[in-house]
Motif scaffolding. Structure first.
Motif, PDB file in Angstrom:
ATOM      1  N   PHE A  96       0.250   9.283  44.980  1.00  0.00           N
ATOM      2  CA  PHE A  96       1.041   7.942  45.636  1.00  0.00           C
ATOM      3  C   PHE A  96      -0.138   6.829  45.989  1.00  0.00           C
ATOM      4  CE2 PHE A  96       2.889   5.729  49.317  1.00  0.00           C
ATOM      5  CZ  PHE A  96       3.557   4.995  48.668  1.00  0.00           C
ATOM      6  N   ALA A  97      -0.190   5.813  45.216  1.00  0.00           N
ATOM      7  CA  ALA A  97      -1.009   4.451  45.617  1.00  0.00           C
ATOM      8  C   ALA A  97      -0.066   3.761  46.424  1.00  0.00           C
ATOM      9  CB  ALA A  97      -1.808   4.074  44.291  1.00  0.00           C
ATOM     10  N   PRO A  98      -0.469   3.175  47.632  1.00  0.00           N
ATOM     11  CA  PRO A  98       0.253   2.315  48.282  1.00  0.00           C
ATOM     12  C   PRO A  98      -0.026   0.927  48.054  1.00  0.00           C
ATOM     13  CG  PRO A  98      -0.762   3.668  49.796  1.00  0.00           C
ATOM     14  CD  PRO A  98      -1.189   3.930  48.588  1.00  0.00           C
ATOM     15  N   ASN A  99      -0.971   0.594  47.035  1.00  0.00           N
ATOM     16  CA  ASN A  99      -1.022  -0.860  46.737  1.00  0.00           C
ATOM     17  C   ASN A  99      -2.037  -0.639  45.461  1.00  0.00           C
ATOM     18  OD1 ASN A  99      -1.332  -3.607  46.773  1.00  0.00           O
ATOM     19  ND2 ASN A  99      -3.255  -3.386  47.687  1.00  0.00           N
ATOM     20  N   ILE A 100      -2.185  -1.528  44.695  1.00  0.00           N
ATOM     21  CA  ILE A 100      -2.990  -1.644  43.488  1.00  0.00           C
ATOM     22  C   ILE A 100      -4.514  -1.511  44.089  1.00  0.00           C
ATOM     23  CG2 ILE A 100      -1.384  -3.179  41.996  1.00  0.00           C
ATOM     24  CD1 ILE A 100      -3.247  -5.541  42.764  1.00  0.00           C
ATOM     25  N   ASN A 101      -5.217  -0.893  43.105  1.00  0.00           N
ATOM     26  CA  ASN A 101      -6.905  -0.543  43.411  1.00  0.00           C
ATOM     27  C   ASN A 101      -7.279   0.027  42.086  1.00  0.00           C
ATOM     28  OD1 ASN A 101      -9.122  -0.517  44.876  1.00  0.00           O
ATOM     29  ND2 ASN A 101      -8.343   0.323  46.546  1.00  0.00           N
TER      30      ASN A 101
END
Length: 379
Positions: A96-101
């Protein structure tokens, strides 16, 4: 089930909306889910490690902190597609990526990412040269192709994702974030007086809590305040991290001769915000574009009447519980100030409706829906 989560947003020095989202969604996942194992990925070469290392103490959560130089790691993610984060975590079933990066993840595992807005594609002029370069290097259109599901934080953001990124409808799931429970507390006079003294706050003031950046439309707030305040003794308190516009805003305040009536507090700790909201006569948030917008809901939870723009997701989030205005129309904002601050009955009605509206957004519900999404992909 082993769940890997990217916690790098927590490394930010001044916690913004994405940092709040990351912390609260993880904390509530760990609170409601004691069955699955959570492996938290953090990387920082030298700074702000204390922001994350001791943040989560639950027995089913393990922080995996690395110290790779960020520029080299990001370049490796971007151009070599390695190292695979799931592998250096020791293997996970879902990531799970809580934001783009910048990311590199094995193709065999399930993947979920949250998108908070697409302002960097819709309004690149709101970003610095460095910010535009960073988002271009991320290449969000290509990034989301590898994810099985995309969480949109509002229906407006969901529609933007479908329209701009050209992904399948069933791939994008709307899950609203929540409002922290601390903002629902009525507080006490002692705490409020302490905060008033700490920040040298005037008796009557309009509050704006937003980063000092062009997208937040702070200059219009100042212009409207100047026109409204010509015949009264209300002050304006501006709270928020300086993101490139502080010098320009200071100059505007000085040119208009408002130094005595406008107070710039900069970034303040989250723990001080509830009392600050409660002390304000009203809260103003005429942002040009928001994917969700935490501050208006925080103000509503605190019982503060809210004036916000009807642009992007704000009308969806605020409903009829805020006085909505055109973010391009200074006179509308001036009239909104008059309507809220000079009409006690109307302000009290906004306050009550705001509390009811904000109660619809809870982190527990956000975590439950997010966990259900994880389980639907893996089980």
């Amino acid at each position: 089930m082993k769940i890997g989560i990217d916690v790098r947003p927590l490394l930010e020095k001044d916690a913004g909306g994405i940092s709040v989202y990351t912390e609260k969604i993880i904390a509530n996942l760990l609170r409601i889910d004691t069955q699955n194992e959570y492996l938290l990925f953090s990387n920082s070469y030298k700074k702000n490690k204390s922001n994350v290392e001791n943040r989560f103490s639950e027995s089913n959560a393990e922080m995996k902190s690395f110290s790779y130089p960020n520029k080299f790691l990001n370049a490796s993610f971007r151009f070599l597609n390695k190292p695979k984060i799931d592998r250096i975590l020791g293997g996970v079933d879902i990531f799970f990526a809580p934001n783009i990066n910048f990311l590199a993840i094995s193709s065999k595992i399930k993947k979920v990412i949250s998108l908070h807005d697409l302002s960097f594609l819709l309004y690149p002029n709101f970003y610095s040269t460095k910010g535009r370069f960073w988002h271009k290097a991320i290449n969000v259109k290509k990034l989301v192709e590898q994810f099985d599901r995309i969480i949109a934080v509002s229906e407006h953001t969901r529609n933007d994702i479908l329209d701009i990124l050209n992904v399948d409808d069933d791939k994008v799931v709307k899950i609203y974030p929540g409002v922290d429970s601390q903002f629902y507390s009525n507080g006490d006079d002692e705490t409020r007086n302490s905060i008033r003294m700490k920040y040298n706050l005037p008796k009557n003031f309009i509050l704006s809590l937003a980063a000092l950046e062009p997208r937040k439309n702070i200059e219009m707030v100042i212009e409207a305040f100047e026109k409204f305040n010509s015949n009264c003794d209300t002050h304006l308190v501006l709270v928020g991290a300086a993101l490139g516009s502080e010098q320009q805003i200071n100059k505007l305040i000085s040119e208009k001769g408002l130094d005595e009536h406008i107070h710039l507090l900069g970034y303040i700790p989250t723990k001080d915000k509830p009392a600050l909201y409660q002390l304000a006569d009203c809260f103003v948030y005429p942002s040009f574009y928001e994917g969700f917008g935490f501050p208006p809901l925080e103000a509503m939870s605190s019982g503060t009447p809210v004036i916000a723009s009807y642009s992007s997701s704000l009308a969806e989030i605020c409903g009829n519980s805020a006085l909505l205005i055109d973010p391009h129309n200074v006179e509308e904002l001036v009239e909104a100030f008059r309507h809220v601050l000079n009409n006690k009955e109307y302000a009290e009605g906004l306050s009550q409706r705001g509390k009811n509206q904000s109660a619809k957004f809870t982190w527990e519900n956000s975590a439950k829906e997010t966990l259900n999404l994880f389980q639907s992909l893996v089980l």
